[in-house]
Design a protein around this motif. Structure first.
Motif, PDB file in Angstrom:
ATOM      1  N   VAL A   1      -1.382-107.804  69.328  1.00 21.67           N
ATOM      2  CA  VAL A   1      -0.753-106.621  69.205  1.00 21.67           C
ATOM      3  C   VAL A   1      -1.808-105.277  68.887  1.00 21.67           C
ATOM      4  CG1 VAL A   1       1.266-105.338  67.881  1.00 21.67           C
ATOM      5  CG2 VAL A   1       0.767-107.594  68.303  1.00 21.67           C
ATOM      6  N   VAL A   2      -2.354-105.756  68.325  1.00 27.01           N
ATOM      7  CA  VAL A   2      -3.847-104.009  68.503  1.00 27.01           C
ATOM      8  C   VAL A   2      -4.068-104.076  70.014  1.00 27.01           C
ATOM      9  CG1 VAL A   2      -4.359-104.922  66.713  1.00 27.01           C
ATOM     10  CG2 VAL A   2      -5.725-106.330  68.486  1.00 27.01           C
ATOM     11  N   LEU A   3      -3.915-104.665  70.753  1.00 33.53           N
ATOM     12  CA  LEU A   3      -4.461-103.864  71.953  1.00 33.53           C
ATOM     13  C   LEU A   3      -3.442-103.610  72.981  1.00 33.53           C
ATOM     14  CD1 LEU A   3      -5.420-108.210  73.583  1.00 33.53           C
ATOM     15  CD2 LEU A   3      -6.603-106.453  72.599  1.00 33.53           C
ATOM     16  N   SER A   4      -4.153-102.639  73.342  1.00 30.56           N
ATOM     17  CA  SER A   4      -2.822-101.715  74.019  1.00 30.56           C
ATOM     18  C   SER A   4      -2.639-102.770  75.873  1.00 30.56           C
ATOM     19  CB  SER A   4      -4.094-100.769  75.081  1.00 30.56           C
ATOM     20  OG  SER A   4      -4.671-100.893  76.450  1.00 30.56           O
TER      21      SER A   4
ATOM     22  N   VAL B   1       4.557-123.179  56.376  1.00 25.02           N
ATOM     23  CA  VAL B   1       3.120-124.361  57.334  1.00 25.02           C
ATOM     24  C   VAL B   1       1.784-124.396  57.374  1.00 25.02           C
ATOM     25  CG1 VAL B   1       4.974-124.399  58.832  1.00 25.02           C
ATOM     26  CG2 VAL B   1       3.313-122.675  59.336  1.00 25.02           C
ATOM     27  N   ARG B   2       0.603-125.936  57.115  1.00 24.05           N
ATOM     28  CA  ARG B   2      -0.353-125.336  57.107  1.00 24.05           C
ATOM     29  C   ARG B   2      -1.223-124.403  58.116  1.00 24.05           C
ATOM     30  NH1 ARG B   2      -3.554-131.654  56.938  1.00 24.05           N
ATOM     31  NH2 ARG B   2      -4.914-129.533  55.886  1.00 24.05           N
ATOM     32  N   PHE B   3      -2.217-123.669  56.817  1.00 24.83           N
ATOM     33  CA  PHE B   3      -3.004-123.047  57.947  1.00 24.83           C
ATOM     34  C   PHE B   3      -2.317-121.216  58.432  1.00 24.83           C
ATOM     35  CE2 PHE B   3      -4.251-126.963  59.705  1.00 24.83           C
ATOM     36  CZ  PHE B   3      -5.840-126.737  58.630  1.00 24.83           C
ATOM     37  N   SER B   4      -0.828-121.409  57.617  1.00 26.37           N
ATOM     38  CA  SER B   4       0.352-119.609  58.194  1.00 26.37           C
ATOM     39  C   SER B   4      -0.933-119.005  58.434  1.00 26.37           C
ATOM     40  CB  SER B   4       1.010-119.954  57.054  1.00 26.37           C
ATOM     41  OG  SER B   4       0.381-119.321  55.666  1.00 26.37           O
ATOM     42  N   ARG B   5      -1.836-118.321  57.596  1.00 31.10           N
ATOM     43  CA  ARG B   5      -2.802-117.214  57.885  1.00 31.10           C
ATOM     44  C   ARG B   5      -3.154-116.955  59.186  1.00 31.10           C
ATOM     45  NH1 ARG B   5      -0.917-113.781  54.264  1.00 31.10           N
ATOM     46  NH2 ARG B   5      -0.612-114.308  52.581  1.00 31.10           N
ATOM     47  N   PHE B   6      -3.872-118.426  60.020  1.00 33.53           N
ATOM     48  CA  PHE B   6      -4.466-118.758  60.738  1.00 33.53           C
ATOM     49  C   PHE B   6      -3.161-118.014  62.052  1.00 33.53           C
ATOM     50  CE2 PHE B   6      -5.234-121.321  64.393  1.00 33.53           C
ATOM     51  CZ  PHE B   6      -6.613-120.298  64.897  1.00 33.53           C
ATOM     52  N   TYR B   7      -2.374-118.534  61.711  1.00 30.43           N
ATOM     53  CA  TYR B   7      -1.404-118.718  62.753  1.00 30.43           C
ATOM     54  C   TYR B   7      -0.671-116.819  63.042  1.00 30.43           C
ATOM     55  CZ  TYR B   7      -0.953-123.594  62.706  1.00 30.43           C
ATOM     56  OH  TYR B   7      -0.779-124.618  63.293  1.00 30.43           O
ATOM     57  N   GLN B   8      -0.828-116.402  61.601  1.00 24.40           N
ATOM     58  CA  GLN B   8      -0.478-115.536  61.415  1.00 24.40           C
ATOM     59  C   GLN B   8      -1.327-114.117  62.426  1.00 24.40           C
ATOM     60  OE1 GLN B   8       0.943-113.549  58.004  1.00 24.40           O
ATOM     61  NE2 GLN B   8       1.348-115.629  57.263  1.00 24.40           N
ATOM     62  N   SER B   9      -2.538-114.429  62.091  1.00 23.16           N
ATOM     63  CA  SER B   9      -3.604-113.709  62.729  1.00 23.16           C
ATOM     64  C   SER B   9      -3.515-113.911  64.299  1.00 23.16           C
ATOM     65  CB  SER B   9      -5.102-113.609  61.862  1.00 23.16           C
ATOM     66  OG  SER B   9      -5.050-113.860  60.815  1.00 23.16           O
ATOM     67  N   VAL B  10      -3.795-115.666  64.435  1.00 25.03           N
ATOM     68  CA  VAL B  10      -3.670-115.713  66.361  1.00 25.03           C
ATOM     69  C   VAL B  10      -2.354-114.925  66.835  1.00 25.03           C
ATOM     70  CG1 VAL B  10      -3.581-116.589  67.618  1.00 25.03           C
ATOM     71  CG2 VAL B  10      -5.401-117.719  65.724  1.00 25.03           C
ATOM     72  N   ILE B  11      -1.830-115.475  66.535  1.00 27.42           N
ATOM     73  CA  ILE B  11      -0.281-114.471  66.942  1.00 27.42           C
ATOM     74  C   ILE B  11       0.032-113.097  67.002  1.00 27.42           C
ATOM     75  CG2 ILE B  11       2.272-114.747  66.987  1.00 27.42           C
ATOM     76  CD1 ILE B  11       1.835-116.972  66.684  1.00 27.42           C
ATOM     77  N   TYR B  12      -0.689-112.257  65.701  1.00 24.58           N
ATOM     78  CA  TYR B  12      -0.303-110.623  65.897  1.00 24.58           C
ATOM     79  C   TYR B  12      -2.143-110.084  66.850  1.00 24.58           C
ATOM     80  CZ  TYR B  12      -0.384-106.155  64.036  1.00 24.58           C
ATOM     81  OH  TYR B  12       0.251-104.410  63.970  1.00 24.58           O
ATOM     82  N   MET B  13      -2.650-110.991  66.630  1.00 26.31           N
ATOM     83  CA  MET B  13      -4.151-110.293  67.760  1.00 26.31           C
ATOM     84  C   MET B  13      -3.550-109.399  68.921  1.00 26.31           C
ATOM     85  SD  MET B  13      -7.114-112.205  68.443  1.00 26.31           S
ATOM     86  CE  MET B  13      -7.775-112.568  67.037  1.00 26.31           C
TER      87      MET B  13
ATOM     88  N   HIS C   1       4.367-108.589  72.417  1.00 31.73           N
ATOM     89  CA  HIS C   1       5.706-108.127  71.952  1.00 31.73           C
ATOM     90  C   HIS C   1       5.746-109.106  70.770  1.00 31.73           C
ATOM     91  CE1 HIS C   1       9.480-106.061  71.113  1.00 31.73           C
ATOM     92  NE2 HIS C   1      10.420-106.897  71.610  1.00 31.73           N
ATOM     93  N   VAL C   2       5.743-110.977  71.315  1.00 35.02           N
ATOM     94  CA  VAL C   2       5.927-111.416  69.990  1.00 35.02           C
ATOM     95  C   VAL C   2       5.704-111.705  68.597  1.00 35.02           C
ATOM     96  CG1 VAL C   2       5.962-114.299  69.943  1.00 35.02           C
ATOM     97  CG2 VAL C   2       7.015-113.192  71.765  1.00 35.02           C
TER      98      VAL C   2
END
Length: 303
Positions: A125-128, A111-123, A179-180
């Protein structure tokens, strides 16, 4: 030619020197000792202490199975905590994990902007989970909370975190938000490793996109499924910091991990009783993990 054969024979007959054995012993021995000292040592000690009465200072007295009997029959917070942990596991396993898989599949299709989506959704995870709990308070709090402000009812705000009927669900949503992203990244890595020829062969045979995914792609993700399944069980049953950050795990947010902390390092230190709760949590965790692994390994053999 003879020289090549001689080199191969030399490699086959090469034995480990004392120095090699010493290096291997250090590299393997230190992690094993740390694992025993940090993980398995306290685990075995907890099992032993669960049959005692000890406040951490005085003499240790053996009480047999009295701690477990009191836990089941005379500790009103125990069964609600068990129910909350199982609800947490069901939510992560049946809602958050499949949603993470869905996002991974959508992003993997380019999908378009897949890198952006990955970064936003994964963000997240770096939080406790403790930080996620503080964020949940900012969003769901009754005092200028973002959600109540959007709903526009300042005189009678909804007590999202104080109402025992809904606060657990709101906290599970916050934990699922984190978790997602974790699940999505794991499945994305797994999807990248699946041979595209498998899907192409299924398409040639007339399989639809849905049939290809469930009968070809998803079975090929079995190693990732094992990792995700174990992580989901561990995340659900060891949940502690997010509820403790919100209200110290009380008023509808009781979890087994919170009860362990309250009894072992609380005002009235009951290490034996807290250890009994820890053993119950260990048994439940191992039960789910072992059952899941057996099912996955059996499916791998049959496949």
């Amino acid at each position: 030619m003879r020289l090549t054969h001689a080199r191969r024979a030399t490699r086959r007959s090469r034995r480990f020197t004392r120095r090699d054995l010493a290096v291997l012993g250090v590299l393997l021995g230190i992690p094993v000792l740390l694992d025993i000292g940090i993980v398995w040592g306290p685990t075995v000690a907890s099992v032993g202490l669960s049959f005692t009465a000890w406040d951490g200072i005085g003499t240790i007295h053996g009480v047999g199975g009295q701690n477990y009997d009191n836990l089941v029959h005379n500790y009103p917070s125990f069964w609600p905590a068990v129910r909350h942990n199982l609800l947490w596991l069901a939510f992560l396993g049946l809602i958050a994990t499949p949603f993470g898989l869905l996002l991974a599949v959508l992003i993997d299709r380019g999908v378009r902007f897949s890198r952006f989506y990955q970064s936003v959704i994964y963000m997240p995870v770096v939080l406790s989970l403790a930080v996620v709990g503080f964020i949940a308070q900012l969003i769901l709090g009754t005092d200028q909370g973002v959600l109540n402000t959007i709903l526009g009812n300042p005189e009678h705000p909804i007590d999202w975190l104080g109402d025992a009927h809904i606060n657990l669900w709101m906290i599970m949503l916050a934990a699922g938000w984190r978790h997602v992203g974790y699940v999505m990244i794991l499945y994305l890595a797994g999807l990248k490793a699946v041979d595209p020829a498998l899907a192409e062969a299924a398409a040639i045979d007339g399989a639809s996109t849905r049939q290809t995914f469930f009968h070809v792609t998803f079975p090929a993700l079995r190693p990732v499924n094992v990792i995700v399944g174990v992580i989901t069980v561990i995340e659900a049953l060891r949940a502690f910091d997010i509820v403790y950050a919100v209200n110290k795990g009380r008023n509808g947010l009781e979890l087994l991990s919170v009860l362990i902390t309250d009894n072992i390092i609380g005002e009235a230190s009951r290490i034996g009783f807290g250890s009994a709760i820890a053993v119950v949590l260990l048994a439940v965790s191992l039960g789910f993990v072992v059952t899941f692994l057996v099912q996955e390994l059996r499916g791998a053999k049959e496949g």
